[in-house]
Write a protein that holds these residues in place. Structure first.
Motif, PDB file in Angstrom:
ATOM      1  N   VAL A 287       1.034  -1.261  -0.060  1.00 56.07           N
ATOM      2  CA  VAL A 287       0.029   0.039   0.042  1.00 56.07           C
ATOM      3  C   VAL A 287       0.824   1.266   0.020  1.00 56.07           C
ATOM      4  O   VAL A 287       0.439   2.267  -0.752  1.00 56.07           O
ATOM      5  CB  VAL A 287      -1.064  -0.110   1.321  1.00 56.07           C
ATOM      6  N   GLY A 290       2.458   1.720  -3.346  1.00 58.62           N
ATOM      7  CA  GLY A 290       1.443   2.367  -4.240  1.00 58.62           C
ATOM      8  C   GLY A 290       1.068   3.626  -4.265  1.00 58.62           C
ATOM      9  O   GLY A 290       1.091   4.443  -5.057  1.00 58.62           O
ATOM     10  N   TYR A 291       1.075   4.022  -2.778  1.00 62.44           N
ATOM     11  CA  TYR A 291       0.945   5.606  -2.632  1.00 62.44           C
ATOM     12  C   TYR A 291       1.936   6.455  -3.042  1.00 62.44           C
ATOM     13  O   TYR A 291       1.691   7.330  -3.785  1.00 62.44           O
ATOM     14  CB  TYR A 291       0.657   5.666  -0.940  1.00 62.44           C
ATOM     15  N   TRP A 294       1.909   6.468  -7.007  1.00 61.05           N
ATOM     16  CA  TRP A 294       0.936   7.110  -7.540  1.00 61.05           C
ATOM     17  C   TRP A 294       1.226   8.761  -7.222  1.00 61.05           C
ATOM     18  O   TRP A 294       1.205   9.754  -8.267  1.00 61.05           O
ATOM     19  CB  TRP A 294      -0.265   7.002  -6.914  1.00 61.05           C
ATOM     20  N   SER A 304      -4.071  11.457  -4.333  1.00 57.59           N
ATOM     21  CA  SER A 304      -3.528   9.854  -3.704  1.00 57.59           C
ATOM     22  C   SER A 304      -3.757   9.465  -2.318  1.00 57.59           C
ATOM     23  O   SER A 304      -3.709   8.206  -1.742  1.00 57.59           O
ATOM     24  CB  SER A 304      -2.084   9.963  -3.893  1.00 57.59           C
ATOM     25  N   VAL A 307      -5.774   6.662  -1.133  1.00 57.45           N
ATOM     26  CA  VAL A 307      -5.201   5.413  -0.970  1.00 57.45           C
ATOM     27  C   VAL A 307      -5.278   4.599   0.661  1.00 57.45           C
ATOM     28  O   VAL A 307      -5.881   3.394   0.716  1.00 57.45           O
ATOM     29  CB  VAL A 307      -3.711   5.215  -1.317  1.00 57.45           C
ATOM     30  N   TRP A 308      -5.460   5.468   1.489  1.00 56.86           N
ATOM     31  CA  TRP A 308      -5.282   5.176   2.970  1.00 56.86           C
ATOM     32  C   TRP A 308      -6.552   4.987   3.621  1.00 56.86           C
ATOM     33  O   TRP A 308      -6.718   3.710   4.054  1.00 56.86           O
ATOM     34  CB  TRP A 308      -4.414   6.375   3.856  1.00 56.86           C
ATOM     35  N   ALA A 311      -7.320   1.490   1.480  1.00 54.42           N
ATOM     36  CA  ALA A 311      -6.600   0.386   2.182  1.00 54.42           C
ATOM     37  C   ALA A 311      -6.840  -0.188   3.738  1.00 54.42           C
ATOM     38  O   ALA A 311      -7.083  -1.313   3.908  1.00 54.42           O
ATOM     39  CB  ALA A 311      -5.240   0.813   2.171  1.00 54.42           C
TER      40      ALA A 311
END
Length: 330
Positions: A287, A290-291, A294, A304, A307-308, A311
């Motif tokens: 994760v 990916g963050y 991105w 972005s 994401v958190w 996730a």
């Protein structure tokens, strides 16, 4: 040992939460909590039922001077792997958790705040609000971002080192010694209003954080793009403050749950967490990767952050599914 401490000891040896014991006895969890904190005493029918459940005599439960249960056919086997926790150690643990809660919450807030300057400077340069080039504003914004993330990492590392000696609280079964349960319950009840208040304010701030962006869109539409940039910065700031309150209060509340082996820290939950720990490490590393990919490669710091929460929700779903399968199979 008084009756309250005997109930706590026997319940934990059985691996039951207060809710589970209450269900066995046909009472509310609050009733069990009051028995264990010596605020009230169970009636004789409940005493008899507990002696049957725990495989001890009623004399053992009622006589303070009797420290060892008399042998019974279904006598409970003690958990030899349980880690004893003294009152002094429990107080040290809560002090460390209180200090770490503030530092970790501040670190998380810094991570959320980190792209704000980059977004604002980039928008100001793009729409001619400041006399700097886009390269200059990007460089300055990235420098501030890295400083904030560096500060957050320092807070996380120091907090981890400080609490490393208490790691067993999250992973091992606990055998709290005399006075620990009563102290933890009393302090938890004192903290409860603060916990509810901070959690509520934090959630409300996160929910309302999008209002500035919607207001700008409602008032100006797509005509004033710089106002949208400013609104995005305000949104991230409100989310950061809200998350700080949520994280701080949740860490402190979790510390009491760890000591009392309740909520997410029952012995069953600890066993499940140990099984999931390798997956958790890999999951959150992916994760994070990916963050960052991105954000840096795509330059999408204003988007972005989503994401958190995604996730987190996904991890919660996976954890819940695993727990349901574990209970079904075991």
């Amino acid at each position: 040992m008084i009756l309250a401490d005997k109930i706590i000891e026997l319940r934990k040896k059985s691996g039951w939460s207060q809710e589970e014991l209450a269900e066995q006895l046909g009472v509310s969890r609050q009733s069990v909590s009051k028995w264990e904190s010596a605020q009230s005493v169970p009636d004789m029918g409940r005493i008899v039922r507990m002696s049957e459940l725990f495989g001890v005599s009623t004399d053992y439960l009622l006589k303070d001077a009797m420290e060892l249960a008399e042998p019974a056919p279904d006598e409970i086997q003690t958990d030899s792997a349980a880690r004893p926790v003294s009152l002094e150690e429990a107080n040290d643990f809560l002090r460390v958790k209180e200090k770490n809660a503030g530092h970790i919450a501040l670190g998380v807030m810094l991570c959320i705040f980190s792209p704000i300057i980059l977004i604002l400077l980039g928008g100001a340069a793009e729409f001619g609000k400041i006399a700097l080039s886009e390269d200059q504003t990007t460089g300055l914004g990235v420098a501030v971002l890295l400083l904030m993330i560096g500060g957050a990492v320092a807070l996380f590392v120091t907090s981890g080192i400080r609490s490393s000696r208490f790691e067993f609280m999250e992973k091992e079964s606990l055998d709290t010694l005399y006075g620990v349960d009563g102290m933890a319950r009393e302090r938890r009840e004192q903290f409860r209003p603060t916990y509810v208040r901070q959690l509520t304010i934090g959630i409300v701030l996160c929910v309302l954080a999008v209002i500035p962006l919607f207001l700008v869109l409602f008032l100006y539409g797509d005509e004033d793009n710089f106002s949208q940039v400013v609104a995005t910065g305000i949104m991230l700031a409100l989310i950061g403050i809200g998350v700080l309150l949520i994280v701080r209060s949740s860490i402190l509340w979790g510390a009491f749950q760890q000591l009392l082996e309740e909520g997410d820290y029952t012995r069953e939950s600890k066993a499940r967490e140990r099984a999931l720990s390798p997956f958790s490490a890999i999951y959150w590393c992916l994760v994070t990767a990916g963050y960052l990919a991105w954000s840096f490669i795509g330059g999408s710091w204003d988007h972005s952050w989503i994401v958190w929460p995604v996730a987190g929700v996904a991890y919660g779903a996976i954890y819940g599914i695993y727990g349901a399968l574990h209970r079904r199979n075991g």
